[in-house]
Design a protein around this motif. Structure first.
Motif, PDB file in Angstrom:
ATOM      1  N   ASP A 169     -12.912  -3.313  12.561  1.00  0.00           N
ATOM      2  CA  ASP A 169     -12.469  -2.275  13.496  1.00  0.00           C
ATOM      3  C   ASP A 169     -10.982  -2.381  13.827  1.00  0.00           C
ATOM      4  O   ASP A 169     -10.509  -1.753  14.777  1.00  0.00           O
ATOM      5  N   ALA A 170     -10.247  -3.173  13.046  1.00  0.00           N
ATOM      6  CA  ALA A 170      -8.825  -3.401  13.335  1.00  0.00           C
ATOM      7  C   ALA A 170      -8.043  -2.094  13.368  1.00  0.00           C
ATOM      8  O   ALA A 170      -7.166  -1.900  14.219  1.00  0.00           O
ATOM      9  N   PHE A 171      -8.349  -1.187  12.456  1.00  0.00           N
ATOM     10  CA  PHE A 171      -7.583   0.062  12.382  1.00  0.00           C
ATOM     11  C   PHE A 171      -7.751   0.906  13.647  1.00  0.00           C
ATOM     12  O   PHE A 171      -6.814   1.584  14.077  1.00  0.00           O
ATOM     13  N   GLU A 172      -8.927   0.849  14.251  1.00  0.00           N
ATOM     14  CA  GLU A 172      -9.138   1.596  15.492  1.00  0.00           C
ATOM     15  C   GLU A 172      -8.429   0.919  16.664  1.00  0.00           C
ATOM     16  O   GLU A 172      -7.856   1.594  17.523  1.00  0.00           O
ATOM     17  N   LYS A 173      -8.454  -0.396  16.686  1.00  0.00           N
ATOM     18  CA  LYS A 173      -7.842  -1.134  17.786  1.00  0.00           C
ATOM     19  C   LYS A 173      -6.323  -1.008  17.785  1.00  0.00           C
ATOM     20  O   LYS A 173      -5.699  -0.971  18.849  1.00  0.00           O
ATOM     21  N   ILE A 174      -5.748  -0.930  16.603  1.00  0.00           N
ATOM     22  CA  ILE A 174      -4.286  -0.899  16.514  1.00  0.00           C
ATOM     23  C   ILE A 174      -3.740   0.520  16.401  1.00  0.00           C
ATOM     24  O   ILE A 174      -2.537   0.757  16.557  1.00  0.00           O
ATOM     25  N   GLY A 175      -4.616   1.476  16.108  1.00  0.00           N
ATOM     26  CA  GLY A 175      -4.187   2.870  16.031  1.00  0.00           C
ATOM     27  C   GLY A 175      -3.466   3.235  14.755  1.00  0.00           C
ATOM     28  O   GLY A 175      -2.574   4.083  14.759  1.00  0.00           O
ATOM     29  N   LEU A 176      -3.883   2.617  13.635  1.00  0.00           N
ATOM     30  CA  LEU A 176      -3.301   2.929  12.331  1.00  0.00           C
ATOM     31  C   LEU A 176      -4.432   3.189  11.342  1.00  0.00           C
ATOM     32  O   LEU A 176      -5.566   2.773  11.558  1.00  0.00           O
ATOM     33  N   GLY A 177      -4.108   3.857  10.244  1.00  0.00           N
ATOM     34  CA  GLY A 177      -5.094   4.047   9.197  1.00  0.00           C
ATOM     35  C   GLY A 177      -5.438   2.726   8.527  1.00  0.00           C
ATOM     36  O   GLY A 177      -4.691   1.746   8.616  1.00  0.00           O
ATOM     37  N   LYS A 178      -6.565   2.691   7.833  1.00  0.00           N
ATOM     38  CA  LYS A 178      -7.019   1.439   7.210  1.00  0.00           C
ATOM     39  C   LYS A 178      -6.008   0.898   6.207  1.00  0.00           C
ATOM     40  O   LYS A 178      -5.733  -0.301   6.173  1.00  0.00           O
ATOM     41  N   ASN A 179      -5.437   1.765   5.378  1.00  0.00           N
ATOM     42  CA  ASN A 179      -4.441   1.310   4.402  1.00  0.00           C
ATOM     43  C   ASN A 179      -3.165   0.847   5.093  1.00  0.00           C
ATOM     44  O   ASN A 179      -2.486  -0.076   4.624  1.00  0.00           O
ATOM     45  N   MET A 180      -2.819   1.491   6.198  1.00  0.00           N
ATOM     46  CA  MET A 180      -1.640   1.072   6.955  1.00  0.00           C
ATOM     47  C   MET A 180      -1.842  -0.319   7.554  1.00  0.00           C
ATOM     48  O   MET A 180      -0.893  -1.116   7.628  1.00  0.00           O
ATOM     49  N   VAL A 181      -3.052  -0.624   7.985  1.00  0.00           N
ATOM     50  CA  VAL A 181      -3.338  -1.951   8.515  1.00  0.00           C
ATOM     51  C   VAL A 181      -3.144  -3.002   7.425  1.00  0.00           C
ATOM     52  O   VAL A 181      -2.564  -4.074   7.667  1.00  0.00           O
ATOM     53  N   GLN A 182      -3.612  -2.694   6.209  1.00  0.00           N
ATOM     54  CA  GLN A 182      -3.400  -3.623   5.095  1.00  0.00           C
ATOM     55  C   GLN A 182      -1.915  -3.766   4.773  1.00  0.00           C
ATOM     56  O   GLN A 182      -1.434  -4.841   4.425  1.00  0.00           O
ATOM     57  N   SER A 183      -1.191  -2.664   4.901  1.00  0.00           N
ATOM     58  CA  SER A 183       0.254  -2.708   4.692  1.00  0.00           C
ATOM     59  C   SER A 183       0.917  -3.587   5.744  1.00  0.00           C
ATOM     60  O   SER A 183       1.771  -4.427   5.426  1.00  0.00           O
ATOM     61  N   LEU A 184       0.522  -3.418   6.989  1.00  0.00           N
ATOM     62  CA  LEU A 184       1.102  -4.222   8.066  1.00  0.00           C
ATOM     63  C   LEU A 184       0.808  -5.699   7.870  1.00  0.00           C
ATOM     64  O   LEU A 184       1.655  -6.554   8.152  1.00  0.00           O
ATOM     65  N   GLN A 203       0.821  -1.221   0.000  1.00  0.00           N
ATOM     66  CA  GLN A 203       0.000   0.000   0.000  1.00  0.00           C
ATOM     67  C   GLN A 203       0.855   1.271   0.000  1.00  0.00           C
ATOM     68  O   GLN A 203       0.432   2.324   0.479  1.00  0.00           O
ATOM     69  N   SER A 204       2.094   1.156  -0.487  1.00  0.00           N
ATOM     70  CA  SER A 204       3.063   2.261  -0.570  1.00  0.00           C
ATOM     71  C   SER A 204       3.617   2.694   0.788  1.00  0.00           C
ATOM     72  O   SER A 204       4.307   3.710   0.884  1.00  0.00           O
ATOM     73  N   PHE A 205       3.344   1.944   1.840  1.00  0.00           N
ATOM     74  CA  PHE A 205       3.892   2.253   3.164  1.00  0.00           C
ATOM     75  C   PHE A 205       5.053   1.308   3.469  1.00  0.00           C
ATOM     76  O   PHE A 205       4.871   0.084   3.464  1.00  0.00           O
ATOM     77  N   TYR A 206       6.229   1.862   3.719  1.00  0.00           N
ATOM     78  CA  TYR A 206       7.340   1.013   4.158  1.00  0.00           C
ATOM     79  C   TYR A 206       7.118   0.616   5.620  1.00  0.00           C
ATOM     80  O   TYR A 206       6.333   1.237   6.338  1.00  0.00           O
ATOM     81  N   LEU A 207       7.787  -0.419   6.058  1.00  0.00           N
ATOM     82  CA  LEU A 207       7.648  -0.907   7.422  1.00  0.00           C
ATOM     83  C   LEU A 207       8.172   0.119   8.413  1.00  0.00           C
ATOM     84  O   LEU A 207       9.286   0.615   8.276  1.00  0.00           O
ATOM     85  N   ARG A 208       7.362   0.436   9.406  1.00  0.00           N
ATOM     86  CA  ARG A 208       7.744   1.416  10.423  1.00  0.00           C
ATOM     87  C   ARG A 208       8.233   0.726  11.698  1.00  0.00           C
ATOM     88  O   ARG A 208       7.881  -0.425  11.976  1.00  0.00           O
TER      89      ARG A 208
END
Length: 292
Positions: A34-49, A7-12
Motif C-alpha cells: 500500500d506504499a503508493f497510496e500512503k505516499i500519494g504516488l503511482g506504483k511505478n513512481m514509488v519504484q522510481s523513488l 522507471q523512466s521517471f526523473y527525480l521530482r
C-alpha cells in the motif's frame, strides 16, 4: 552495473522529502503493497523513488538481521531532511548530483556521461550510440538498448525539467535543473561549463572531503581536481581556472580552510581534518541561522 531502474521517471521536487519521511518510520516502506497510496504516488513512481533515494545517497539499501532488504537513511539524508528537505539550496542539489555521478553504480549512465564521455555538444541519438559502445566494452552481459535509451532520456530531463519557465508542459521540476549542467535546445544537448559560485563552495568542499575520505588521502593536486573521476572538473565540468579560484576562496574559510603545500615542484592541497558529514552539518546550521 545498473541501467533503467528509474522507471523512466526523473527525480521530482519533494520526492526525496516524501521518501525519507516514510522511511523514518518504516525501513521496509518500499515493500509495503500500500506504499503508493500512503505516499500519494503511482506504483511505478514509488519504484522510481526507491531508486532515486539510493542513487542520491540519502538512503542506503541493506539487509536486516532477518536477511530482508531495508532502506536506512544515511547521515547525508538526515542532514538534507533536517536543513533542506525541499532542496532550496544550490549546494544541496550539487551534492546530490555528485552522489549520482561519483560511482559506476547504481547510476552507470550518469557516471559515464560526466566522467567518461568527453563531448560537450551532442544529440540524444549520438549519446545513445556512444553509450552503447561503452556498455559493450565494459559489460560482460548484453544490456537492452531500450534501457539505455530510457537512461539518456531521463538524464536529460533530470537536468533540464524546469529550465524553460515559458513551456506549460514543464510544470514538474527536477531539483537538479537549477544547476544548469545540461541544456537542451532544439534537440541538441549541451554539457554546460559551470563555475564555483553556481555550484557552491560548501558543495565543493564536501566533494573534496568525501573524495579524500573514500581514497584515504589528505592531499590532492590541482591536476587531480581537474582530471580525476569523482572530483570537481569531471563532476561539475569546471575549468582549471575556476578550480584555482575556488581553492583560493577555500583557503579563507573561517573554520576549515584548505592549505597549499609544495612538494617536488608540485602544488598540493591539504584538506582540513573533518568528515564531510560534520562539515556539512556545520555549514547547514550556519546557513539556516543566517536565514533566520
Amino acid at each position: 552495473m545498473a541501467y533503467g531502474q528509474h522507471q523512466s521517471f526523473y527525480l521530482r521536487d519533494r520526492w526525496l522529502n516524501k521518501g525519507i519521511k516514510h522511511l523514518a518510520t518504516d525501513e521496509r516502506f518500499f515493500y509495503d503493497k500500500d506504499a503508493f497510496e500512503k505516499i500519494g504516488l503511482g506504483k511505478n513512481m514509488v519504484q522510481s523513488l526507491r531508486y532515486w533515494v539510493v542513487a542520491t545517497g540519502v538512503v542506503s539499501e541493506v539487509y536486516n538481521t532477518e536477511r530482508k532488504k531495508i532502506h536506512r537513511i544515511t547521515e547525508l539524508g538526515d542532514l538534507v531532511f533536517k536543513y533542506d528537505k525541499f532542496i532550496k539550496f544550490p549546494e544541496t542539489a550539487s551534492i546530490l548530483h555528485y552522489q549520482l555521478v561519483k560511482d559506476i553504480e547504481p547510476s552507470s549512465t550518469w557516471y559515464w556521461y560526466f566522467n567518461v564521455y568527453k563531448e560537450t555538444v551532442s544529440t540524444k541519438d549520438s549519446l545513445l550510440n556512444e553509450l552503447i559502445k561503452w556498455v559493450k566494452d565494459t559489460e560482460k552481459k548484453a544490456v537492452s538498448e531500450k534501457s539505455l535509451k530510457r537512461d539518456i532520456d531521463c538524464l536529460v530531463k533530470l537536468y533540464t525539467a524546469g529550465q524553460n519557465v515559458n513551456d506549460p508542459e514543464e510544470v514538474i521540476q527536477s531539483p537538479l535543473h537549477k544547476l544548469g549542467l545540461v541544456e537542451e535546445i532544439k534537440g541538441v544537448i549541451y554539457k554546460k561549463a559551470s563555475n564555483y559560485n553556481h555550484i557552491g563552495l560548501t558543495a565543493l568542499m564536501y566533494v573534496l572531503l568525501d573524495y579524500c575520505f573514500q581514497n584515504d588521502v589528505d592531499t590532492v593536486s590541482v591536476d587531480d581536481l581537474v582530471h580525476s573521476i569523482g572530483l570537481w572538473g569531471k563532476t561539475f565540468n569546471i575549468s582549471r581556472s575556476s578550480i584555482v579560484n575556488a581553492l583560493n576562496q577555500l583557503t579563507l574559510h573561517p573554520k576549515y580552510p584548505v592549505s597549499y603545500i609544495r612538494t617536488n615542484n608540485l602544488d598540493l592541497i591539504r584538506i582540513p581534518n573533518i568528515t564531510p558529514q560534520n562539515f556539512l552539518q556545520d555549514e547547514y546550521s550556519r546557513k539556516v541561522e543566517v536565514i533566520k
